[in-house]
Scaffold this active site. Structure first.
Site, short mmCIF file in Angstrom:
data_model
loop_
_atom_site.label_atom_id
_atom_site.label_comp_id
_atom_site.label_asym_id
_atom_site.label_seq_id
_atom_site.Cartn_x
_atom_site.Cartn_y
_atom_site.Cartn_z
N GLU A 62 0.71 -32.25 14.45
CA GLU A 62 -0.57 -32.72 13.60
C GLU A 62 -1.51 -33.42 14.35
OE1 GLU A 62 2.79 -32.94 13.21
OE2 GLU A 62 3.45 -33.67 11.54
N CYS A 90 5.97 -37.21 10.27
CA CYS A 90 6.61 -38.23 10.57
C CYS A 90 5.66 -39.47 10.06
CB CYS A 90 7.01 -38.40 11.95
SG CYS A 90 5.55 -38.85 13.08
#
Length: 156
Positions: A62, A90
C-alpha cells in the site's frame, strides 16, 4: 456509477493487485499487492510487498502504491482515489491511507492478526480522525486468503 459497474471495476483492479501479490511471492516476500486508481479509473500507483528486498519495514504494498501515485499526481493528497489491496491494511498502512486522504479502500482478505481497518482497529473510517474513507471488503477474498495461507504453509 451503477453498483454493477462498481463491482466490475472492483474485480478488475483487485485482479491487478493479485498479480502484484504473486510477484511479491515469487520474490520471497509476503504476497500482498496493491494498486491506486484515480477518478478516471486509471492505475496511477502499484506496489508489491518489498520489505526484505528493500531492507525497509515500511515497504508494504500500500505504501509503495501511495508513493508512486503521489509522484504521478505531483501531490501528497490523493483525494478521489481508490486503493485496491489483497490484504486488509495494517495500522501503519491504514494511517498512511488516511494521511493521503484516499477516498475509498477495497481489500480482499481480512488480516486477523494485524488488521488496522476491520479486524483489530478501525483506523480508516474512525470518527476520531479528520478523514474517513469508504471501505469495501471481501473482493476476491477466498483467492487472496488462499494465496497467503499457501505462502505461510510453505514457510513452516
Amino acid at each position: 456509477m451503477q453498483r454493477a459497474e462498481v463491482q466490475e471495476f472492483d474485480e478488475r483492479f483487485m485482479a491487478e493487485a493479485v498479480v502484484l501479490a504473486r510477484a511479491a511471492e515469487s520474490a520471497g516476500e509476503v504476497p500482498v499487492g496493491a494498486v491506486l486508481v484515480d477518478a478516471a479509473q486509471r492505475i496511477i500507483g502499484r506496489g508489491s510487498n518489498a520489505v526484505i528486498a528493500r531492507n525497509d519495514p515500511t515497504a508494504h504494498a500500500e505504501v509503495l502504491a501511495l508513493r508512486e501515485g503521489a509522484r504521478s499526481l505531483a501531490n501528497y493528497r490523493l483525494e478521489n482515489t481508490t486503493v485496491y489491496v489483497t490484504l486488509e491494511p495494517c495500522v501503519m498502512c491504514a494511517g498512511a491511507l488516511v494521511q493521503a486522504r484516499v477516498g475509498r479502500l477495497v481489500f480482499g482478505a481480512r488480516d486477523l492478526r494485524f488488521g488496522g481497518v476491520r479486524s483489530k482497529f478501525a483506523i480508516a473510517d474512525s470518527d476520531l480522525l479528520n478523514h474517513r474513507m469508504s471501505i469495501t471488503e471481501g473482493v476476491r477474498a477466498v483467492e487472496c486468503a488462499e494465496m497467503l495461507k499457501s505462502f505461510f504453509e510453505c514457510r513452516r
